[in-house]
Design a protein around this motif. Sequence first.
Motif, PDB file in Angstrom:
ATOM      1  N   PRO A  92      20.335  10.715  17.553  1.00  0.00           N
ATOM      2  CA  PRO A  92      21.224  11.467  18.458  1.00  0.00           C
ATOM      3  C   PRO A  92      21.741  10.617  19.616  1.00  0.00           C
ATOM      4  CG  PRO A  92      19.215  12.694  17.976  1.00  0.00           C
ATOM      5  CD  PRO A  92      19.027  11.333  17.394  1.00  0.00           C
ATOM      6  N   ARG A  93      20.854   9.814  20.158  1.00  0.00           N
ATOM      7  CA  ARG A  93      21.240   9.007  21.315  1.00  0.00           C
ATOM      8  C   ARG A  93      22.410   8.080  21.009  1.00  0.00           C
ATOM      9  NH1 ARG A  93      17.403   5.537  25.371  1.00  0.00           N
ATOM     10  NH2 ARG A  93      19.088   4.877  26.758  1.00  0.00           N
ATOM     11  N   PHE A  94      22.480   7.642  19.752  1.00  0.00           N
ATOM     12  CA  PHE A  94      23.533   6.702  19.379  1.00  0.00           C
ATOM     13  C   PHE A  94      24.628   7.386  18.554  1.00  0.00           C
ATOM     14  CE2 PHE A  94      19.834   4.100  20.257  1.00  0.00           C
ATOM     15  CZ  PHE A  94      20.359   3.061  21.002  1.00  0.00           C
ATOM     16  N   GLY A  95      24.779   8.665  18.789  1.00  0.00           N
ATOM     17  CA  GLY A  95      25.799   9.405  18.073  1.00  0.00           C
ATOM     18  C   GLY A  95      27.191   8.839  18.284  1.00  0.00           C
ATOM     19  N   TYR A  96      27.426   8.222  19.424  1.00  0.00           N
ATOM     20  CA  TYR A  96      28.754   7.666  19.701  1.00  0.00           C
ATOM     21  C   TYR A  96      29.094   6.533  18.740  1.00  0.00           C
ATOM     22  CZ  TYR A  96      26.181   4.012  22.263  1.00  0.00           C
ATOM     23  OH  TYR A  96      25.337   3.001  22.611  1.00  0.00           O
ATOM     24  N   LEU A  97      28.099   5.957  18.098  1.00  0.00           N
ATOM     25  CA  LEU A  97      28.381   4.945  17.072  1.00  0.00           C
ATOM     26  C   LEU A  97      29.091   5.590  15.885  1.00  0.00           C
ATOM     27  CD1 LEU A  97      25.083   2.831  17.022  1.00  0.00           C
ATOM     28  CD2 LEU A  97      27.258   2.283  18.113  1.00  0.00           C
ATOM     29  N   ALA A  98      28.596   6.742  15.485  1.00  0.00           N
ATOM     30  CA  ALA A  98      29.231   7.458  14.374  1.00  0.00           C
ATOM     31  C   ALA A  98      30.641   7.902  14.749  1.00  0.00           C
ATOM     32  CB  ALA A  98      28.380   8.662  13.977  1.00  0.00           C
ATOM     33  N   ASP A  99      30.794   8.387  15.983  1.00  0.00           N
ATOM     34  CA  ASP A  99      32.125   8.778  16.450  1.00  0.00           C
ATOM     35  C   ASP A  99      33.088   7.603  16.375  1.00  0.00           C
ATOM     36  OD1 ASP A  99      30.888  11.130  16.968  1.00  0.00           O
ATOM     37  OD2 ASP A  99      30.840  10.899  19.145  1.00  0.00           O
ATOM     38  N   SER A 100      32.618   6.476  16.838  1.00  0.00           N
ATOM     39  CA  SER A 100      33.465   5.278  16.836  1.00  0.00           C
ATOM     40  C   SER A 100      33.875   4.905  15.420  1.00  0.00           C
ATOM     41  CB  SER A 100      32.722   4.120  17.493  1.00  0.00           C
ATOM     42  OG  SER A 100      33.494   2.936  17.420  1.00  0.00           O
ATOM     43  N   GLN A 101      32.914   4.977  14.505  1.00  0.00           N
ATOM     44  CA  GLN A 101      33.224   4.634  13.108  1.00  0.00           C
ATOM     45  C   GLN A 101      34.280   5.555  12.529  1.00  0.00           C
ATOM     46  OE1 GLN A 101      29.462   4.569  11.045  1.00  0.00           O
ATOM     47  NE2 GLN A 101      28.818   2.686  12.067  1.00  0.00           N
ATOM     48  N   ALA A 121      39.849   6.120  10.762  1.00  0.00           N
ATOM     49  CA  ALA A 121      41.113   6.842  10.810  1.00  0.00           C
ATOM     50  C   ALA A 121      42.264   5.908  11.173  1.00  0.00           C
ATOM     51  CB  ALA A 121      41.024   7.984  11.823  1.00  0.00           C
ATOM     52  N   ALA A 122      42.016   5.035  12.151  1.00  0.00           N
ATOM     53  CA  ALA A 122      43.070   4.121  12.595  1.00  0.00           C
ATOM     54  C   ALA A 122      43.486   3.168  11.477  1.00  0.00           C
ATOM     55  CB  ALA A 122      42.583   3.335  13.811  1.00  0.00           C
ATOM     56  N   LEU A 128      42.751   3.320   8.092  1.00  0.00           N
ATOM     57  CA  LEU A 128      43.248   3.997   6.890  1.00  0.00           C
ATOM     58  C   LEU A 128      44.665   4.517   7.105  1.00  0.00           C
ATOM     59  CD1 LEU A 128      40.472   6.123   5.128  1.00  0.00           C
ATOM     60  CD2 LEU A 128      41.955   4.352   4.186  1.00  0.00           C
ATOM     61  N   GLY A 129      44.906   5.087   8.285  1.00  0.00           N
ATOM     62  CA  GLY A 129      46.237   5.597   8.585  1.00  0.00           C
ATOM     63  C   GLY A 129      47.288   4.506   8.519  1.00  0.00           C
ATOM     64  N   THR A 130      46.962   3.374   9.102  1.00  0.00           N
ATOM     65  CA  THR A 130      47.906   2.264   9.096  1.00  0.00           C
ATOM     66  C   THR A 130      48.167   1.768   7.675  1.00  0.00           C
ATOM     67  OG1 THR A 130      47.011   1.596  11.248  1.00  0.00           O
ATOM     68  CG2 THR A 130      48.396  -0.003  10.076  1.00  0.00           C
ATOM     69  N   LEU A 131      47.108   1.688   6.898  1.00  0.00           N
ATOM     70  CA  LEU A 131      47.273   1.239   5.506  1.00  0.00           C
ATOM     71  C   LEU A 131      48.138   2.217   4.718  1.00  0.00           C
ATOM     72  CD1 LEU A 131      43.685  -0.108   4.645  1.00  0.00           C
ATOM     73  CD2 LEU A 131      45.793  -1.434   4.899  1.00  0.00           C
ATOM     74  N   GLU A 132      47.879   3.498   4.889  1.00  0.00           N
ATOM     75  CA  GLU A 132      48.658   4.508   4.167  1.00  0.00           C
ATOM     76  C   GLU A 132      50.132   4.443   4.564  1.00  0.00           C
ATOM     77  OE1 GLU A 132      46.448   7.928   5.239  1.00  0.00           O
ATOM     78  OE2 GLU A 132      45.055   7.774   3.538  1.00  0.00           O
ATOM     79  N   ARG A 133      50.369   4.269   5.840  1.00  0.00           N
ATOM     80  CA  ARG A 133      51.741   4.141   6.326  1.00  0.00           C
ATOM     81  C   ARG A 133      52.404   2.922   5.671  1.00  0.00           C
ATOM     82  NH1 ARG A 133      53.554   2.635  11.622  1.00  0.00           N
ATOM     83  NH2 ARG A 133      51.408   2.198  12.248  1.00  0.00           N
ATOM     84  N   GLY A 134      51.608   1.843   5.541  1.00  0.00           N
ATOM     85  CA  GLY A 134      52.153   0.631   4.927  1.00  0.00           C
ATOM     86  C   GLY A 134      52.488   0.830   3.459  1.00  0.00           C
ATOM     87  N   VAL A 135      51.645   1.576   2.757  1.00  0.00           N
ATOM     88  CA  VAL A 135      51.929   1.853   1.347  1.00  0.00           C
ATOM     89  C   VAL A 135      53.184   2.712   1.233  1.00  0.00           C
ATOM     90  CG1 VAL A 135      51.101   3.049  -0.712  1.00  0.00           C
ATOM     91  CG2 VAL A 135      49.522   1.630   0.620  1.00  0.00           C
ATOM     92  N   ALA A 136      53.286   3.707   2.102  1.00  0.00           N
ATOM     93  CA  ALA A 136      54.456   4.590   2.095  1.00  0.00           C
ATOM     94  C   ALA A 136      55.729   3.802   2.396  1.00  0.00           C
ATOM     95  CB  ALA A 136      54.272   5.706   3.123  1.00  0.00           C
ATOM     96  N   ASP A 137      55.608   2.844   3.293  1.00  0.00           N
ATOM     97  CA  ASP A 137      56.779   2.040   3.660  1.00  0.00           C
ATOM     98  C   ASP A 137      57.077   0.960   2.633  1.00  0.00           C
ATOM     99  OD1 ASP A 137      56.629   3.593   5.861  1.00  0.00           O
ATOM    100  OD2 ASP A 137      56.537   1.972   7.327  1.00  0.00           O
ATOM    101  N   GLY A 138      56.170   0.785   1.673  1.00  0.00           N
ATOM    102  CA  GLY A 138      56.403  -0.216   0.648  1.00  0.00           C
ATOM    103  C   GLY A 138      56.067  -1.639   1.055  1.00  0.00           C
TER     104      GLY A 138
END
Lengths: 214, 214
Positions: free
Chosen positions: A134-143, A148-149, A151-161
């Motif tokens: 619990p004390r290090f829950g912020y590690l999971a949040d960060s991950q 998200a950052a 994967l989102g960028t990669l998906e945008r790149g695939v969409a853009d070709g």
Amino acid sequence: MRERPGDNGTVPTAKKKPNVSPSPERRRELLDTAAEVFAAQGYNATTVRKIADAAGMLAGSLYYHFDSKESMLDEILATFLDELWTGYDTVLAAGLGPRETIEALVTESFREIDRHRAAVAIYQKEARTLATQPRFGYLADSQTKFEAAWLGTLERGVADGVFRADLDIRLTYRFIRDTVWVAVSWYRPGGQHSPEEIARQYLSMVLDGVAVRT
Amino acid sequence: MRERPGDNGTVPTAKKKPNVSPSPERRRELLDTAAEVFAAQGYNATTVRKIADAAGMLAGSLYYHFDSKESMLDEILATFLDELWTGYDTVLAAGLGPRETIEALVTESFREIDRHRAAVAIYQKEARTLATQPRFGYLADSQTKFEAAWLGTLERGVADGVFRADLDIRLTYRFIRDTVWVAVSWYRPGGQHSPEEIARQYLSMVLDGVAVRT
DNA sequence: TAACCTACCAAACACTTGTTAGGGAAGCTT
DNA sequence: AAGCTTCCCTAACAAGTGTTTGGTAGGTTA
């Protein structure tokens, strides 16, 4: 980002702050040496006596500055993640294209490895186990935010070709993430290559491959 | 490959063999559960009582089968490396071209990750620290041989014009090595992709890059 | 039935671990 | 000079560590 459980715990005994008021500079010094030992030996294999040795003092004296061994680790990781996200958020807010975003994120990552080598090494080794605590829950949040950052960028790149569409995107994400961060296992600041130079070569390999184009 | 220091040590007290003669099958069983716990918690954070718990027995009972906690680790890693090199040596002796050799080595590596997930995870976490210990000197030997095989193949590929000549070859080596082996941190046997399928995609990324060709 | 072997348990061992309590030396403030 | 603050030491604590010793239930062999 940082949800500090602090003294809210179910534990009845309130967590003690250090008795008095040690100087923040000295704390930083001690945390730096502690981080080096943690990185070299692993957190569990590191005894407070080893840290004290490296700092030129006795084990008990550390407790004038810190609550516990665990809170040293906590502060080391939290400080690192704060600075990491300062850099990442700047990149993500810049409104770059997918390829340029990936390039900027990778470069920023190598800069962080350069600046926080020990903390990154500790993070790499211990994050998985710690994140369940619990004390290090912020590690999971960060991950989560991290994934998200990217994967989102990669998906945008695939969409853009600009990125290949025939690859498993989750595999690609893990591939890039890991190739960047494991570099901490061999990278030494002040070596042959600057972080930017390493980033450039890594990006060249990741984006264009190591094979000669036919 | 394996230089067994065994009982030759400078230590005056001869290392004890287990009192009697435990069955090798039971040893294997216990080593497998021990490897799982080591991989999940880290070697130092793993107590012999936790291993015993996972095996459904008491801590002391482990010493009927093994000399020490360290010798369990030793046997786990040594067994893994033996099998790894059996596979690698077969590939290297096949007389393939540089690109085909890299492809075969990567594929073989993912198969080893599939078969010895726990041992590979332990190796990844602990090898660096252990290699300095005399007892685990064979880890350093293995790394040297490993590097020679991969670097040699890469150099041959550059000379043959199948790999890019503009990259730092040592960086390329670490890049490929790391991308392959860190996969153990997320790979789970019996998942979506077979080892061969993962190898195929990894090779596609490493060799041809993730960017679309322009 | 007696002897023996395998695989475990019960209980303790010496040592290391993180942590605490009390104290004291040096420097600054009043 | 007196008091206070900062920073460390000395010495111990309870809990947990890897390991050892002696014993024992159950099966196999003679």
